[in-house]
Design an enzyme around this catalytic site. Structure first.
Site, PDB file in Angstrom:
ATOM      1  N   LYS A  54       0.846  -1.203   0.000  1.00  0.00           N
ATOM      2  CA  LYS A  54       0.000   0.000   0.000  1.00  0.00           C
ATOM      3  C   LYS A  54       0.877   1.247   0.000  1.00  0.00           C
ATOM      4  CE  LYS A  54      -3.770  -2.361   2.435  1.00  0.00           C
ATOM      5  NZ  LYS A  54      -4.391  -2.627   3.750  1.00  0.00           N
ATOM      6  N   GLN A  98      -3.881  -1.180  10.110  1.00  0.00           N
ATOM      7  CA  GLN A  98      -3.944  -2.511   9.508  1.00  0.00           C
ATOM      8  C   GLN A  98      -4.510  -3.513  10.519  1.00  0.00           C
ATOM      9  OE1 GLN A  98      -3.327  -3.096   6.295  1.00  0.00           O
ATOM     10  NE2 GLN A  98      -3.700  -5.289   6.422  1.00  0.00           N
ATOM     11  N   ASP A 121     -10.771   3.204   4.957  1.00  0.00           N
ATOM     12  CA  ASP A 121     -11.215   1.809   4.935  1.00  0.00           C
ATOM     13  C   ASP A 121     -12.740   1.722   4.856  1.00  0.00           C
ATOM     14  OD1 ASP A 121      -9.222  -0.199   5.003  1.00  0.00           O
ATOM     15  OD2 ASP A 121      -8.701   0.321   7.067  1.00  0.00           O
TER      16      ASP A 121
HETATM   17  N1  GUN Z   1      -6.580  -6.347   6.956  1.00  0.00           N
HETATM   18  C1  GUN Z   1      -6.999  -7.109   5.914  1.00  0.00           C
HETATM   19  N2  GUN Z   1      -7.688  -6.352   5.036  1.00  0.00           N
HETATM   20  C2  GUN Z   1      -7.705  -5.095   5.528  1.00  0.00           C
HETATM   21  C3  GUN Z   1      -8.259  -3.870   5.056  1.00  0.00           C
HETATM   22  O1  GUN Z   1      -8.897  -3.767   4.000  1.00  0.00           O
HETATM   23  N3  GUN Z   1      -8.039  -2.786   5.842  1.00  0.00           N
HETATM   24  C4  GUN Z   1      -7.385  -2.856   7.027  1.00  0.00           C
HETATM   25  N4  GUN Z   1      -7.236  -1.745   7.735  1.00  0.00           N
HETATM   26  N5  GUN Z   1      -6.860  -3.987   7.485  1.00  0.00           N
HETATM   27  C5  GUN Z   1      -7.024  -5.091   6.737  1.00  0.00           C
END
Ligand code: GUN
Length: 291
Positions: A54, A98, A121
């Site tokens: 990311k 995350q 998110d």
């Molecule tokens: N962990 C797995 N997928 C995601 C996501 O889309 N966002 C976040 N913040 N954590 C994750």
């Protein structure tokens, strides 16, 4: 006719190109550089890979980004304080904590601490609520990516029976809420099937579009599907494979080989929904920065 393979990697690249162009325009016309803050707690290897990817995408887009890494033992209040700082940081338009988080930290409390305007998110209850009632909002990345995949591969869900298998808060429910809206590119008849069903078959068989978000390798087979169905596979599962160099390979929730014999179109794993999540995160960050 062989099934169309929906190329998520290519579609994600297309979206990132658009975001990159719009980011340049935003910088030139308003002097705004989108900023995204990542918070990574602990040593979960998958989380580390995701956050790194990311961050790399942010660089590609011309975003500003910062990653705060903390040990598993971090106190919940210290994590909440860090979020509060980013909430008040004018350079930061998006905050991504995350998940999963260590057990002693409440994920819900953390999600609710993020300013909803910076919730890229789309997990904050305010944004979830707006999505449900059809107001413009930051939508969860993977579900929004599923909609983009359908539209950009020529499989508009309008008027179709979409069957989602899985009812999680991060995929199943938001996908349903997105595709249910009385809006262009949605307007589907939506069913959510899940582990509470006595038998999944009547549900999966009646799908014009099937979205698998179960978390179990190969759980949906070709025999469970209707001829001509469009299949979007959100699952990413590791299965042992002694011939692979790291001892495993990634497969989806759909048994690809049998499904491809009956489907009109389907997504591969990897290379389907996966790349879309990051592309939609970039899109959400640009949107948050654009105000
Ligand atoms: N962990 C797995 N997928 C995601 C996501 O889309 N966002 C976040 N913040 N954590 C994750």
């Amino acid at each position: 006719m062989p099934a169309q393979i929906i190329d998520g990697k290519k579609i994600a690249e297309e979206i990132k190109r658009e975001v990159k162009d719009q980011t340049k325009k935003l910088r030139e016309t308003k002097g705004i550089i989108p900023g995204l803050a990542f918070i990574l707690v602990g040593e979960n290897p998958a989380s580390q890979v995701y956050v790194r990817s990311k961050g790399k995408a942010c660089d590609e887009m011309g975003f500003y980004s910062v990653t705060e890494r903390r040990a598993t033992e971090i106190a919940e209040k210290d994590l909440l304080a860090m979020i509060d700082e980013f909430n008040h940081d004018a350079k930061i338009h998006g905050i991504l904590v995350q998940l999963p988080l260590p057990k002693h930290i409440s994920e819900q409390k953390v999600i609710e601490a993020i300013d909803p305007r910076k919730d890229v998110d789309g997990f904050h209850p305010m944004n979830v609520g707006k999505l449900v009632i059809g107001e413009e909002t930051l939508k969860p990345c993977t579900p929004a990516g599923v909609q983009e995949l359908l539209l950009r591969s020529g499989n508009n869900p309008a008027g179709k029976h979409v069957v989602i298998v899985g009812r999680s808060n991060i995929v199943g429910k938001p996908v349903a809420n997105i595709l249910l809206q009385k809006q262009a590119g949605a307007n589907a008849v939506v069913t959510i099937a899940h582990t509470g069903a006595k038998d999944l078959l009547p549900y999966t068989k009646s799908a014009d579009i099937l979205i698998a978000a179960i978390g179990k390798a190969g759980a949906v087979t070709g025999e469970m599907l209707k001829e001509g169905v469009v299949v979007i596979d959100v699952g990413i599962n590791r299965v042992e494979d002694s011939s692979a160099k790291n001892g495993y390979r990634l497969v989806g929730d759909v048994h690809f080989e049998s499904a491809s014999k009956v489907a009109k179109a389907l997504t591969p794993v990897p290379g389907g929904v996966g790349p879309m999540t990051i592309a939609m995160l970039m899109k959400n960050t640009l949107k948050a920065a654009s105000g």
